[in-house]
Write an enzyme that holds these catalytic residues in place. Structure first.
Site, mmCIF file in Angstrom:
data_model
loop_
_atom_site.group_PDB
_atom_site.id
_atom_site.type_symbol
_atom_site.label_atom_id
_atom_site.label_comp_id
_atom_site.label_asym_id
_atom_site.label_seq_id
_atom_site.Cartn_x
_atom_site.Cartn_y
_atom_site.Cartn_z
ATOM 1 N N ASP A 169 -78.748 14.023 -68.958
ATOM 2 C CA ASP A 169 -78.802 13.972 -70.257
ATOM 3 C C ASP A 169 -79.688 14.979 -70.885
ATOM 4 O OD1 ASP A 169 -81.697 12.845 -70.285
ATOM 5 O OD2 ASP A 169 -80.830 11.204 -69.197
ATOM 6 N N GLU A 184 -46.060 7.152 -79.290
ATOM 7 C CA GLU A 184 -45.067 6.206 -78.821
ATOM 8 C C GLU A 184 -43.691 6.870 -79.095
ATOM 9 O OE1 GLU A 184 -43.587 4.559 -76.640
ATOM 10 O OE2 GLU A 184 -44.460 2.660 -77.084
ATOM 11 N N ASP A 233 -82.681 13.250 -63.423
ATOM 12 C CA ASP A 233 -83.678 13.020 -64.846
ATOM 13 C C ASP A 233 -85.271 13.328 -64.359
ATOM 14 O OD1 ASP A 233 -84.230 12.661 -67.504
ATOM 15 O OD2 ASP A 233 -83.944 10.499 -67.368
ATOM 16 N N HIS A 252 -53.016 1.003 -76.134
ATOM 17 C CA HIS A 252 -53.851 0.524 -77.141
ATOM 18 C C HIS A 252 -54.073 -0.810 -77.329
ATOM 19 C CE1 HIS A 252 -50.219 -0.927 -79.334
ATOM 20 N NE2 HIS A 252 -49.489 0.339 -78.607
ATOM 21 N N ASP A 310 -82.641 7.739 -64.623
ATOM 22 C CA ASP A 310 -83.732 7.571 -65.312
ATOM 23 C C ASP A 310 -84.642 6.279 -65.005
ATOM 24 O OD1 ASP A 310 -84.822 7.593 -68.281
ATOM 25 O OD2 ASP A 310 -84.128 5.703 -68.209
ATOM 26 N N GLU A 355 -87.780 17.618 -65.287
ATOM 27 C CA GLU A 355 -86.311 17.517 -65.267
ATOM 28 C C GLU A 355 -85.706 18.464 -64.139
ATOM 29 O OE1 GLU A 355 -85.466 16.245 -70.119
ATOM 30 O OE2 GLU A 355 -85.638 18.517 -69.262
#
Length: 381
Positions: A75, A261, A9, A175, A124, A50
């Site tokens: 980023d 499933e 960065d 899940h 950063d 950068e």
């Protein structure tokens, strides 16, 4: 071949203004920080800073292993797209820095990935230290300073052969809980499709917090890299879990129906005790033989065929990356069983709990490695 990650960065206070950059080199397999670079560079633009951060990170990686393959994570969409040759570079100063960066490693051994700023926090922070130094007129040139102890322990490399190519990691998550989960009912792909319960929403948030830390010094699972993409079953409970994770990770959710499933047919919505009372012979046959299906439903052998298709598609679409797959207990069991090349009894010897993670790596040469099974991580705080 060594696999390294470069996070870089840079920025300026004013654009142009007092500028600096920060870069971090990590072991791609373990997340261990191998090198840090930061420097105040006087007055410059954000883009120059950068690119200086990118160049410093690549040079640090080459100093560790000039034959390594490298994934650069930044980023800055501009730098990622320009270095990937998808966008043109208009300014000569930037073209010069880009040429220097391209000369560090052969192009085929470097991949550029855009990440949200939150996933680039280490670089950063170093860049902001460098900008602070530049703004106060202090020189800063950091190279491999002593680092604070990391919270996560470095995971040892597995004792597997040195496979060819870069592995793709499938991070399989069941899940979060639903009302059916809480009462122990079978819930297949052709059933009522319950959404997450309040408990399931909490499961999804907890899982997202764990995923957000992967690939960082504070990772609770240091053997796993950061997640690059999210794929989910189309069922509501998987989509709900995946969307919470994807939002935290700054990516979109892809959907693949073959990750759904199994179909439980006449047993859908019933608990184990209810099925055992109504159809004990059928239940026993289903547990004993993966070719046997519930009445009007799908056998484990049939499930395995479509899950294999989903796995192959997912690996092909995200080669060399780490993909979160939010799915269900049946597909997780199938993938782990096939990775073990084990018999059908394995299906019922695997515990697959809501929001827990199982990870399997697949190499282009056919190599397979199971990293973890049913990791149910509870973060402190």
């Amino acid at each position: 071949m060594t696999r390294l990650i470069v996070e870089a960065d840079g920025g300026s206070r004013g654009n142009p203004g007092p500028a600096g950059y920060g870069s971090v080199v990590k072991d791609a397999a373990t997340g261990e920080v191998l090198a840090e670079r930061a420097e105040s560079i006087g007055v410059a633009t954000n883009n120059v800073a950068e690119y200086r951060g990118l160049l410093a990170g690549l040079q640090a990686a080459a100093g560790i292993d000039p034959e390594a393959s490298v994934e650069v994570r930044m980023d800055s969409k501009l730098v990622v797209e320009q270095m990937s040759a998808r966008w043109q570079i208009k300014h000569e100063d930037i073209r010069r820095l880009a040429r220097e960066a391209q000369a560090v490693f052969p192009a085929e051994r470097v991949r550029y990935t855009w990440v949200p700023r939150a996933q680039n926090a280490h670089a950063d922070r170093l860049a902001n230290e460098a900008m602070d130094a530049a703004a106060s007129g202090r020189p800063l040139h950091l190279a491999d300073r002593p680092r604070e102890p990391e919270h996560a322990q470095t995971a040892p490399r597995a004792s597997v052969p040195d496979h060819a190519g870069e592995p793709t990691t499938l991070l399989l998550a069941r899940h979060g809980r639903t009302a059916d989960t809480l009462r122990g009912a079978f819930a297949g792909r052709d059933g009522a499709d319950p959404p997450l319960s309040p408990e399931g929403e909490a499961d999804a948030s907890r899982l997202a917090a764990v995923l957000r830390r992967l690939g960082s010094p504070s990772s609770p699972l240091p053997a796993l890299p950061a997640v690059d993409a999210v794929v989910a079953s189309p069922l509501l409970r998987s989509q709900g879990t995946a969307k919470v994770a994807a939002e935290r990770l700054g990516v979109d959710v892809g959907t693949d129906a073959d990750w759904a499933e199994a179909s439980f047919g006449a047993w859908d919505g019933l608990t184990y005790a209810e099925i055992a009372g109504r159809d004990p012979d059928g239940l026993g046959a289903w547990y004993g033989d993966p070719a046997v299906a519930p009445p009007g439903g799908e056998s484990f052998d049939q499930l395995a065929v479509r899950v294999r298709r989903a796995r192959e598609r997912t690996v092909a679409a995200h080669a060399g990356r780490c993909v979160l797959v939010v799915t269900h207990g049946g597909p997780v069991r199938v993938v782990v069983r096939e990775a073990l090349d084990a018999g059908p009894a394995t299906l019922w010897r695997l515990r697959v709990t809501p929001a827990a993670l199982s990870a399997v790596r697949f190499w282009p040469d056919g190599g397979v490695e199971i990293v973890t099974v049913n990791a149910d991580v509870q973060l402190d705080g």
